[in-house]
Design a protein around this motif. Structure first.
Motif, PDB file in Angstrom:
ATOM      1  N   VAL A 123      13.585   7.394   1.267  1.00  0.00           N
ATOM      2  CA  VAL A 123      14.403   7.901   2.378  1.00  0.00           C
ATOM      3  C   VAL A 123      14.753   6.803   3.374  1.00  0.00           C
ATOM      4  O   VAL A 123      15.936   6.629   3.722  1.00  0.00           O
ATOM      5  CB  VAL A 123      13.699   9.086   3.068  1.00  0.00           C
ATOM      6  N   PRO A 124      13.789   6.017   3.897  1.00  0.00           N
ATOM      7  CA  PRO A 124      14.186   4.964   4.849  1.00  0.00           C
ATOM      8  C   PRO A 124      15.100   3.918   4.227  1.00  0.00           C
ATOM      9  O   PRO A 124      16.048   3.457   4.880  1.00  0.00           O
ATOM     10  CB  PRO A 124      12.855   4.352   5.294  1.00  0.00           C
ATOM     11  N   LEU A 125      14.843   3.526   2.981  1.00  0.00           N
ATOM     12  CA  LEU A 125      15.724   2.556   2.343  1.00  0.00           C
ATOM     13  C   LEU A 125      17.121   3.138   2.121  1.00  0.00           C
ATOM     14  O   LEU A 125      18.125   2.425   2.253  1.00  0.00           O
ATOM     15  CB  LEU A 125      15.120   2.095   1.009  1.00  0.00           C
ATOM     16  N   TYR A 126      17.191   4.421   1.808  1.00  0.00           N
ATOM     17  CA  TYR A 126      18.494   5.063   1.626  1.00  0.00           C
ATOM     18  C   TYR A 126      19.283   5.039   2.935  1.00  0.00           C
ATOM     19  O   TYR A 126      20.495   4.753   2.938  1.00  0.00           O
ATOM     20  CB  TYR A 126      18.293   6.500   1.148  1.00  0.00           C
TER      21      TYR A 126
ATOM     22  N   MET B 187       0.812  -1.215   0.000  1.00  0.00           N
ATOM     23  CA  MET B 187       0.000   0.000   0.000  1.00  0.00           C
ATOM     24  C   MET B 187       0.850   1.272   0.000  1.00  0.00           C
ATOM     25  O   MET B 187       0.343   2.347  -0.314  1.00  0.00           O
ATOM     26  CB  MET B 187      -0.928   0.011   1.222  1.00  0.00           C
ATOM     27  N   PHE B 188       2.122   1.175   0.358  1.00  0.00           N
ATOM     28  CA  PHE B 188       2.958   2.366   0.438  1.00  0.00           C
ATOM     29  C   PHE B 188       3.526   2.689  -0.945  1.00  0.00           C
ATOM     30  O   PHE B 188       4.049   1.804  -1.635  1.00  0.00           O
ATOM     31  CB  PHE B 188       4.118   2.151   1.417  1.00  0.00           C
ATOM     32  N   PRO B 189       3.431   3.935  -1.384  1.00  0.00           N
ATOM     33  CA  PRO B 189       4.054   4.308  -2.669  1.00  0.00           C
ATOM     34  C   PRO B 189       5.567   4.254  -2.583  1.00  0.00           C
ATOM     35  O   PRO B 189       6.160   4.397  -1.508  1.00  0.00           O
ATOM     36  CB  PRO B 189       3.547   5.741  -2.894  1.00  0.00           C
ATOM     37  N   MET B 190       6.195   4.066  -3.726  1.00  0.00           N
ATOM     38  CA  MET B 190       7.642   3.912  -3.764  1.00  0.00           C
ATOM     39  C   MET B 190       8.361   5.159  -3.280  1.00  0.00           C
ATOM     40  O   MET B 190       9.434   5.082  -2.682  1.00  0.00           O
ATOM     41  CB  MET B 190       8.083   3.557  -5.176  1.00  0.00           C
ATOM     42  N   ALA B 191       7.779   6.331  -3.531  1.00  0.00           N
ATOM     43  CA  ALA B 191       8.446   7.575  -3.129  1.00  0.00           C
ATOM     44  C   ALA B 191       8.598   7.671  -1.615  1.00  0.00           C
ATOM     45  O   ALA B 191       9.569   8.252  -1.121  1.00  0.00           O
ATOM     46  CB  ALA B 191       7.652   8.779  -3.654  1.00  0.00           C
TER      47      ALA B 191
ATOM     48  N   GLN C  23      18.530   7.359  -7.209  1.00  0.00           N
ATOM     49  CA  GLN C  23      18.914   7.873  -5.903  1.00  0.00           C
ATOM     50  C   GLN C  23      20.037   7.066  -5.252  1.00  0.00           C
ATOM     51  O   GLN C  23      20.857   7.623  -4.520  1.00  0.00           O
ATOM     52  CB  GLN C  23      17.693   7.870  -4.968  1.00  0.00           C
ATOM     53  N   PHE C  24      20.077   5.759  -5.514  1.00  0.00           N
ATOM     54  CA  PHE C  24      21.028   4.895  -4.821  1.00  0.00           C
ATOM     55  C   PHE C  24      22.327   4.689  -5.606  1.00  0.00           C
ATOM     56  O   PHE C  24      23.309   4.252  -5.027  1.00  0.00           O
ATOM     57  CB  PHE C  24      20.400   3.534  -4.531  1.00  0.00           C
ATOM     58  N   MET C  25      22.322   4.957  -6.916  1.00  0.00           N
ATOM     59  CA  MET C  25      23.519   4.786  -7.737  1.00  0.00           C
ATOM     60  C   MET C  25      24.109   6.159  -8.041  1.00  0.00           C
ATOM     61  O   MET C  25      23.489   6.964  -8.742  1.00  0.00           O
ATOM     62  CB  MET C  25      23.184   4.050  -9.032  1.00  0.00           C
ATOM     63  N   SER C  26      25.298   6.411  -7.520  1.00  0.00           N
ATOM     64  CA  SER C  26      25.907   7.733  -7.674  1.00  0.00           C
ATOM     65  C   SER C  26      26.998   7.778  -8.731  1.00  0.00           C
ATOM     66  O   SER C  26      27.316   8.856  -9.247  1.00  0.00           O
ATOM     67  CB  SER C  26      26.502   8.191  -6.324  1.00  0.00           C
ATOM     68  N   SER C  27      27.597   6.659  -9.090  1.00  0.00           N
ATOM     69  CA  SER C  27      28.668   6.647 -10.091  1.00  0.00           C
ATOM     70  C   SER C  27      28.115   6.184 -11.431  1.00  0.00           C
ATOM     71  O   SER C  27      27.274   5.276 -11.497  1.00  0.00           O
ATOM     72  CB  SER C  27      29.807   5.726  -9.650  1.00  0.00           C
ATOM     73  N   GLU C  28      28.601   6.811 -12.498  1.00  0.00           N
ATOM     74  CA  GLU C  28      28.102   6.502 -13.830  1.00  0.00           C
ATOM     75  C   GLU C  28      28.419   5.073 -14.233  1.00  0.00           C
ATOM     76  O   GLU C  28      27.703   4.476 -15.042  1.00  0.00           O
ATOM     77  CB  GLU C  28      28.691   7.473 -14.850  1.00  0.00           C
ATOM     78  N   GLU C  29      29.483   4.482 -13.691  1.00  0.00           N
ATOM     79  CA  GLU C  29      29.822   3.100 -14.019  1.00  0.00           C
ATOM     80  C   GLU C  29      28.808   2.111 -13.474  1.00  0.00           C
ATOM     81  O   GLU C  29      28.741   0.969 -13.939  1.00  0.00           O
ATOM     82  CB  GLU C  29      31.212   2.761 -13.461  1.00  0.00           C
TER      83      GLU C  29
END
Length: 288
Positions: free
Chosen positions: A135-138, A127-131, A227-233
């Motif tokens: 924050v908690p998963l991050y 029931m919770f939207p992904m948005a 949001q979780f992937m910061s490097s282009e590789e």
């Protein structure tokens, strides 16, 4: 002779023939629906063959080439992003189906304290939207040092796909007779051996559907990956496409070409899952 014996059995009425007008209207509606469904895909393919700026004049039918595809494959990191997406999608599929199948089978066959709240928890999570979960998963992945890693993204996608897949597989396992488990125990199989050797082959259609759902969840997801992937590789395909959109201009030609290439693996996985689904249903219907 009694009156009941004189009553002749009523002949079945012949099937009513559809009028030509109704048949023409039905086929017209089907053709129109097919055109509406196929037109966006064909238009994207057409724009991808018009060059970098061909999308600005879509009515001009000349100048078709593969320049967008050669640029995507040769001058960008598309192949790197493609490999990252394959790793994440396959990891999510394997891990998600394994967790979903074991959880669904346990709730379907075993009665342990909390088995009903467990399934309701799975339902509430959907029931919770992904948005709301970003924050908690991050924060959790940061504490576990899993940010900007394949493992962190795979675990995140499993948290999205497993609740739905577990519910679906639980219902599918309920349709498999419990006598099969009892026969396995009589033959000396362990609970896991019964599950793996007897139940899993019969649940192939359900596993194919859940595997396809898990794959699509990871293949086309954007919010978590961006949001979780910061490097282009470590970018996946969905995140890599964002590099084609600048502040002043968007490379629509490159984006459409990349979209066509991204669609191909998803279509292949769909046809593979469909083949296994039909084969599993046929095999299950012929076994005694």
């Amino acid at each position: 002779m009694s009156a009941a014996q004189n009553v002749r059995p009523r002949k079945p009425r012949p099937r009513e023939q559809r009028s030509r007008t109704a048949s023409a209207a039905l086929h017209t509606a089907l053709v129109a629906a097919s055109v509406v469904a196929v037109f966006p895909v064909l238009f994207i393919v057409y724009v991808s063959l018009r060059g970098r700026d061909g999308w600005q004049e879509p009515t001009r039918w000349t100048g078709l080439d593969l320049s967008n595809y050669t640029h995507i494959l040769g001058e960008t990191k598309f192949l790197t992003w493609f490999g990252n997406s394959v790793v994440v999608a396959l990891g999510t599929t394997v891990l998600g189906v394994l967790i979903s199948a074991t959880a669904g089978y346990a709730v379907s066959r075993m009665r342990f304290p909390g088995h009903r709240p467990l399934m309701w928890t799975f339902l509430v999570v959907q029931m919770f939207p992904m948005a709301v979960l970003i924050v908690p998963l991050y924060n959790i992945l940061g504490e576990l040092e899993l940010l900007d890693s394949y493992a962190g993204l795979i675990v995140t996608y499993c948290s999205v796909s497993v609740p739905f897949c577990a519910w679906m597989l639980k219902g599918y396992f309920d349709t498999i007779p419990a006598e099969i488990d009892e026969a396995g125990r009589v033959d000396g199989l362990s609970p896991f051996g019964t599950f793996w050797r007897l139940v899993v082959p019969l649940a192939r259609p359900g596993l194919a559907v859940t595997g396809f759902y898990s794959f699509i969840t990871a293949w086309g997801e954007v919010a978590f990956a961006s949001q979780f992937m910061s490097s282009e590789e470590h970018y996946t395909l969905a995140v890599g496409l964002q590099t084609f959109v600048g502040q002043q201009k968007a490379e629509w030609g490159l984006m459409t070409a990349a979209a066509v290439l991204i669609t191909v693996p998803a279509a292949v996985v769909f046809f593979v899952a469909q083949r296994h689904l039909v084969a599993g249903l046929t095999a299950g219907g012929t076994k005694g």
